[in-house]
Design an enzyme around this catalytic site. Structure first.
Site, PDB file in Angstrom:
ATOM      1  N   HIS A 110       0.861  -1.190   0.000  1.00 22.14           N
ATOM      2  CA  HIS A 110       0.000   0.000   0.000  1.00 22.14           C
ATOM      3  C   HIS A 110       0.893   1.234   0.000  1.00 22.14           C
ATOM      4  CE1 HIS A 110      -3.339  -2.654   1.811  1.00 22.14           C
ATOM      5  NE2 HIS A 110      -3.496  -2.531   0.503  1.00 22.14           N
ATOM      6  N   GLU A 113       1.738   3.905   2.915  1.00 19.32           N
ATOM      7  CA  GLU A 113       2.160   3.450   4.239  1.00 19.32           C
ATOM      8  C   GLU A 113       3.675   3.595   4.378  1.00 19.32           C
ATOM      9  OE1 GLU A 113       0.189  -0.397   4.468  1.00 19.32           O
ATOM     10  OE2 GLU A 113      -1.775   0.551   4.272  1.00 19.32           O
ATOM     11  N   ARG A 166      -3.123   4.722  -2.354  1.00 17.34           N
ATOM     12  CA  ARG A 166      -2.967   3.379  -1.763  1.00 17.34           C
ATOM     13  C   ARG A 166      -2.665   2.299  -2.806  1.00 17.34           C
ATOM     14  NH1 ARG A 166      -5.542   0.146   2.586  1.00 17.34           N
ATOM     15  NH2 ARG A 166      -6.508  -1.740   1.764  1.00 17.34           N
ATOM     16  N   HIS A 237       2.399  -3.254   7.186  1.00 21.05           N
ATOM     17  CA  HIS A 237       1.342  -2.286   6.867  1.00 21.05           C
ATOM     18  C   HIS A 237       1.260  -1.239   7.970  1.00 21.05           C
ATOM     19  CE1 HIS A 237      -0.874  -4.336   3.524  1.00 21.05           C
ATOM     20  NE2 HIS A 237      -0.161  -5.359   3.966  1.00 21.05           N
ATOM     21  N   GLU A 314       0.184  -4.352  11.337  1.00 18.62           N
ATOM     22  CA  GLU A 314      -0.238  -2.957  11.170  1.00 18.62           C
ATOM     23  C   GLU A 314       0.536  -2.147  12.194  1.00 18.62           C
ATOM     24  OE1 GLU A 314      -2.334  -1.689   8.973  1.00 18.62           O
ATOM     25  OE2 GLU A 314      -3.758  -3.263   8.387  1.00 18.62           O
TER      26      GLU A 314
HETATM   27 ZN   LIG Z   1      -1.899  -1.589   4.191  1.00 19.79          ZN
END
Ligand SMILES: [Zn+2]
Length: 354
Positions: A110, A113, A166, A237, A314
């Protein structure tokens, strides 16, 4: 729910929320100011590669070239494929001896990020330079494969056009909207249970077919080629401070080694909590903790390649800064992920996965 409001709409937004009785709290008064501070002007012309600011792809690739020369004995540069716009997708292999169990890190699927690539490069640097005994053990007992920026086109676009982009940058047939969500594009329960979108203008567009994106296809072929040695698959992420494991497509389908995944989740989160920063991570399955998300890389690695330990992390934060995490947090984030990974790999060994 986190919402970004155009300043022109601010008053309308406030009166609407007031009238409907929604409670609102301002996290970031000015998003553009945060974006400007990510690469301060005085730092922008400083060619040093460091973790005090965020770098663009050119700087990151130049740094990779440098470490491949400085640590030629233990590193190998790989190109796993090309992006839609023709850029190289690069990987670094760090290996102190052939035939070690392998750990794979996928970062920046993504584009926005940015903390993921900052952390991935910091981690590569630690594996090569740290004299901490736990880090040396981690570096020398495993073959590490790191793809610091998978979605290279999207990442470049976040530097040139839209900081909060993204998706990939491949155009879609019959739509003016560009790009696909790479992490909904893998061939694992693709487009099941509403875990992605079939609308090309959506941020979670799954693509026209599994592996429609050259970036995810290249990644899948590369990972499949090392799967016999691969013990752990990690996807970086941001944000939310979660350690996630399969599955994403269903809340009911439970991985058969759920207990082990939970045990690993426990040591990962407590290793992070025990650092001075005291950061709280939570662990669980993607579908239960985050939301239904089908076609992700960890579900694919787990169910299609039978990699028993596949995690999506994350990173910081929980929404205070969201995707525009100020550069002062790069090193704290990276340090706690390192502590978490030391504990994770240790536990994986205890449980005989390695
Ligand atoms: Zn992500």
């Amino acid at each position: 729910m986190h919402v970004m409001v155009n300043p022109i709409e601010d008053r309308t937004f406030r009166s609407l929320t007031y009238m409907t009785g929604l409670e609102v709290e301002v996290f970031i008064p000015n998003v553009q100011k945060l974006i400007d501070d990510e690469q301060p002007l005085e730092e922008r012309y400083n060619s040093d590669f460091n973790w005090k600011r965020y770098h663009n792809l050119e700087e990151i690739y130049a740094w990779l070239d440098k470490i491949l020369i400085d640590y030629a004995n233990v590193t190998e540069g790989l190109v796993i494929g090309q992006s839609y716009e023709g850029r190289d997708i690069r990987a670094v292999k760090i290996s102190h001896n052939t035939g070690k169990p392998a750990i794979f890190i996928e970062s920046t699927i993504h584009a926005r990020e940015w903390i993921t690539v900052a952390t991935a490069t910091w981690f590569i640097n630690e594996l090569l330079t740290s004299d901490n005994s736990q880090v040396r053990e981690l570096a020398e007992n495993y073959d590490w494969y790191v793809v610091p920026v998978l979605n290279v086109d999207g990442f470049v676009y976040t530097h040139t056009n839209n900081r909060l982009w993204r998706k990939t940058r491949q155009p879609n047939a019959n739509s003016d909207c560009i790009g696909t969500d790479g992490n909904r594009n893998f061939d694992a329960h693709w487009m099941e249970n509403g875990g992605a979108s079939d609308e090309p203008c959506e941020d979670r567009y799954a693509g026209s077919a599994p592996f429609s994106e050259p970036e995810t296809e290249a990644l899948s072929e590369f990972v499949a080629s090392i799967k016999d040695d691969l013990r752990i698959y990690l996807a970086f992420h941001s944000y939310s401070q979660f350690l996630l494991y399969p599955y994403g497509h269903s809340e009911e389908e439970i991985p058969q080694n759920k207990e082990d995944l939970e045990a690993i989740g426990d040591v990962f989160t407590s290793a992070i909590r025990n650092l001075a920063y005291g950061t709280e991570y939570t662990h669980g399955t993607t579908a239960n903790l985050l939301y239904i998300a089908s076609g992700s890389s960890i579900d694919w690695a787990y169910s299609e390649l039978d990699i028993q330990l596949a995690f999506l992390i994350e990173f910081r934060d929980t929404g205070r800064y969201g995707q525009v995490l100020p550069p002062a947090y790069i090193i704290p984030n990276a340090e706690e992920i390192l502590a978490g990974l030391i504990a994770l790999v240790d536990k994986a060994k205890d449980l005989n996965y390695i």
